[in-house]
Design a protein around this motif. Structure first.
Motif, PDB file in Angstrom:
ATOM      1  N   ALA A  18      30.970  90.857 -31.627  1.00 55.47           N
ATOM      2  CA  ALA A  18      30.919  90.237 -32.953  1.00 55.47           C
ATOM      3  C   ALA A  18      31.925  89.090 -33.047  1.00 55.47           C
ATOM      4  CB  ALA A  18      31.197  91.281 -34.028  1.00 55.47           C
ATOM      5  N   TYR A  19      33.139  89.295 -32.528  1.00 62.41           N
ATOM      6  CA  TYR A  19      34.153  88.239 -32.517  1.00 62.41           C
ATOM      7  C   TYR A  19      33.689  87.061 -31.653  1.00 62.41           C
ATOM      8  CZ  TYR A  19      38.135  90.322 -35.007  1.00 62.41           C
ATOM      9  OH  TYR A  19      38.984  90.802 -35.978  1.00 62.41           O
ATOM     10  N   LEU A  20      33.125  87.376 -30.481  1.00 61.58           N
ATOM     11  CA  LEU A  20      32.638  86.340 -29.571  1.00 61.58           C
ATOM     12  C   LEU A  20      31.520  85.539 -30.224  1.00 61.58           C
ATOM     13  CD1 LEU A  20      32.626  85.076 -26.730  1.00 61.58           C
ATOM     14  CD2 LEU A  20      31.044  86.883 -26.023  1.00 61.58           C
ATOM     15  N   SER A  21      30.603  86.235 -30.863  1.00 62.18           N
ATOM     16  CA  SER A  21      29.486  85.571 -31.533  1.00 62.18           C
ATOM     17  C   SER A  21      29.972  84.689 -32.677  1.00 62.18           C
ATOM     18  CB  SER A  21      28.510  86.631 -32.058  1.00 62.18           C
ATOM     19  OG  SER A  21      27.393  86.028 -32.676  1.00 62.18           O
ATOM     20  N   GLU A  42      22.159  92.800 -28.514  1.00 67.33           N
ATOM     21  CA  GLU A  42      22.840  94.083 -28.319  1.00 67.33           C
ATOM     22  C   GLU A  42      23.158  94.771 -29.643  1.00 67.33           C
ATOM     23  OE1 GLU A  42      25.742  94.967 -25.547  1.00 67.33           O
ATOM     24  OE2 GLU A  42      25.227  93.377 -24.125  1.00 67.33           O
ATOM     25  N   GLY A  43      22.709  94.163 -30.731  1.00 71.80           N
ATOM     26  CA  GLY A  43      22.921  94.771 -32.031  1.00 71.80           C
ATOM     27  C   GLY A  43      24.282  94.501 -32.641  1.00 71.80           C
ATOM     28  N   ALA A  44      24.997  93.518 -32.075  1.00 69.70           N
ATOM     29  CA  ALA A  44      26.315  93.169 -32.617  1.00 69.70           C
ATOM     30  C   ALA A  44      26.136  92.275 -33.834  1.00 69.70           C
ATOM     31  CB  ALA A  44      27.146  92.455 -31.554  1.00 69.70           C
ATOM     32  N   THR A  45      26.610  92.712 -34.961  1.00 66.71           N
ATOM     33  CA  THR A  45      26.509  91.928 -36.192  1.00 66.71           C
ATOM     34  C   THR A  45      27.903  91.525 -36.667  1.00 66.71           C
ATOM     35  OG1 THR A  45      26.551  93.954 -37.528  1.00 66.71           O
ATOM     36  CG2 THR A  45      24.387  93.086 -36.910  1.00 66.71           C
ATOM     37  N   ILE A  46      27.967  90.385 -37.300  1.00 63.76           N
ATOM     38  CA  ILE A  46      29.251  89.876 -37.788  1.00 63.76           C
ATOM     39  C   ILE A  46      29.504  90.401 -39.203  1.00 63.76           C
ATOM     40  CG2 ILE A  46      30.573  87.810 -38.336  1.00 63.76           C
ATOM     41  CD1 ILE A  46      28.774  86.309 -36.353  1.00 63.76           C
ATOM     42  N   PRO A  47      30.557  91.192 -39.403  1.00 66.90           N
ATOM     43  CA  PRO A  47      30.865  91.686 -40.749  1.00 66.90           C
ATOM     44  C   PRO A  47      31.022  90.527 -41.735  1.00 66.90           C
ATOM     45  CG  PRO A  47      32.190  92.822 -39.108  1.00 66.90           C
ATOM     46  CD  PRO A  47      31.504  91.692 -38.395  1.00 66.90           C
ATOM     47  N   LYS A  48      30.520  90.698 -42.924  1.00 67.79           N
ATOM     48  CA  LYS A  48      30.522  89.606 -43.903  1.00 67.79           C
ATOM     49  C   LYS A  48      31.923  89.157 -44.291  1.00 67.79           C
ATOM     50  CE  LYS A  48      26.019  90.708 -45.924  1.00 67.79           C
ATOM     51  NZ  LYS A  48      25.258  91.060 -47.151  1.00 67.79           N
ATOM     52  N   HIS A  49      32.895  90.055 -44.170  1.00 65.25           N
ATOM     53  CA  HIS A  49      34.248  89.686 -44.598  1.00 65.25           C
ATOM     54  C   HIS A  49      34.967  88.838 -43.541  1.00 65.25           C
ATOM     55  CE1 HIS A  49      35.228  93.164 -42.027  1.00 65.25           C
ATOM     56  NE2 HIS A  49      36.447  92.645 -41.936  1.00 65.25           N
ATOM     57  N   LEU A  50      34.410  88.758 -42.327  1.00 64.30           N
ATOM     58  CA  LEU A  50      35.063  87.992 -41.268  1.00 64.30           C
ATOM     59  C   LEU A  50      34.615  86.537 -41.272  1.00 64.30           C
ATOM     60  CD1 LEU A  50      35.074  90.314 -38.103  1.00 64.30           C
ATOM     61  CD2 LEU A  50      36.956  89.832 -39.680  1.00 64.30           C
ATOM     62  N   GLN A  51      35.538  85.649 -41.076  1.00 62.35           N
ATOM     63  CA  GLN A  51      35.221  84.233 -40.930  1.00 62.35           C
ATOM     64  C   GLN A  51      36.263  83.572 -40.030  1.00 62.35           C
ATOM     65  OE1 GLN A  51      35.590  81.990 -44.557  1.00 62.35           O
ATOM     66  NE2 GLN A  51      37.246  83.271 -45.341  1.00 62.35           N
ATOM     67  N   VAL A  52      35.862  82.483 -39.414  1.00 56.42           N
ATOM     68  CA  VAL A  52      36.766  81.761 -38.518  1.00 56.42           C
ATOM     69  C   VAL A  52      37.488  80.678 -39.308  1.00 56.42           C
ATOM     70  CG1 VAL A  52      36.988  80.407 -36.409  1.00 56.42           C
ATOM     71  CG2 VAL A  52      35.204  82.131 -36.591  1.00 56.42           C
ATOM     72  N   LYS A  53      38.789  80.616 -39.164  1.00 57.39           N
ATOM     73  CA  LYS A  53      39.581  79.542 -39.764  1.00 57.39           C
ATOM     74  C   LYS A  53      40.186  78.691 -38.650  1.00 57.39           C
ATOM     75  CE  LYS A  53      40.831  82.217 -43.900  1.00 57.39           C
ATOM     76  NZ  LYS A  53      41.948  82.760 -44.723  1.00 57.39           N
TER      77      LYS A  53
END
Length: 283
Positions: A18-21, A42-53
């Protein structure tokens, strides 16, 4: 195709994916899409609360940014050598990535602040079926073919062998400035070789952000249609799609177009009008 190994016990496989994606979703290099799709498969989903700054490109190395208050790096071995993290990679993981590289894959890693390298990946970019035949045809025309790539030497030589390119014509582990220097040397070399009052031409074919400076320097620059926007903006010609037969087509078409322009011109041209390519650089 994405091959991925999670490293250490601090994160689950899906968490690291998820972090890589998330990091690659904001990147602009052509392989980023393959990484994002591989993680999704692979079913890896990005949690909605995470974002890249502060997502930042590290030319010739990878990208960095901050996720959930922690610095994250994604990139090649050169980047993690510089960070002093590659030396901490378990021996078995280093051996696995060497196997991937020998098979012609592009190798990368992801680290999270305070946790070290938490994952290694290989993007095996499938070689297009027409590539070997196109290179063979270009060679028959007397055109010199070279490869400039940021990939590890093992991976670059693996690809070169599959497409019929001599090892002597491969320059690997290139930074953007290395590609720039290589193209400048080729342009200068071919400028001195004239045939029928015509300086020899160097064509560069690229698709990534790291290719843009060298594309701008080549006599003729060609971008693949699915490449980065910067490569598309910099190039003289954009191929609509990734079929390399189109590259062969424009090289064959160039002299015909030049001849037609010459025939339609009222001026008495004192130099040979034919634009012939003498060297093609693949990146």
């Amino acid at each position: 195709m994405l091959h991925f190994n999670e490293i250490g016990q601090s994160r689950t496989r899906k968490e690291v994916l998820a972090y890589l994606s998330l990091m690659e979703a904001s990147a602009s290099h052509p392989l980023a899409d393959a990484i994002v799709k591989g993680a999704k498969n692979e079913g890896a989903t990005i949690p909605k609360h995470l974002q890249v700054k502060n997502h930042t490109l590290l030319p010739g190395e990878g990208v960095t940014g901050t996720i959930d208050g922690k610095k994250v790096y994604v990139g090649n071995k050169r980047l993690f050598d510089r960070l002093g993290l590659y030396q901490e990679l378990p021996t078995e993981e280093a051996s696995k990535t060497n196997e991937w590289a020998a098979a012609g894959g592009t190798i990368g890693f992801i680290s999270i602040e305070g946790e070290g390298i938490v994952g290694a990946y290989c993007v095996a970019d499938k070689i297009r079926k027409e590539t070997k035949a196109v290179i063979s045809e270009l060679k028959k025309k007397g055109i010199n073919i070279k490869m400039l790539t940021g990939d590890l030497n093992q991976a670059a030589l693996g690809v070169a062998k599959q497409i019929g390119l001599d090892e002597d014509n491969v320059q690997s582990e290139c930074l953007p400035e290395d590609k720039l220097v290589a193209i400048q040397e080729l342009v200068d070399e071919h400028k001195q070789q004239k045939t029928c009052c015509r300086a020899h031409k160097v064509m560069m074919v690229g698709d990534g952000v790291n290719d843009a400076p060298a594309l701008a320097l080549a006599n003729i620059s060609v971008a693949m249609g699915d490449g980065s926007s910067l490569a598309l903006d910099t190039s003289d010609i954009t191929l609509m799609g990734s079929d390399l037969n189109k590259l062969l087509y424009i090289i064959n078409m160039g002299p015909k177009v030049s001849k037609r322009i010459h025939k339609n011109s009222a001026r008495d041209l004192t130099v040979c009008p034919f634009s012939k390519v003498d060297c093609v650089v693949l990146s």
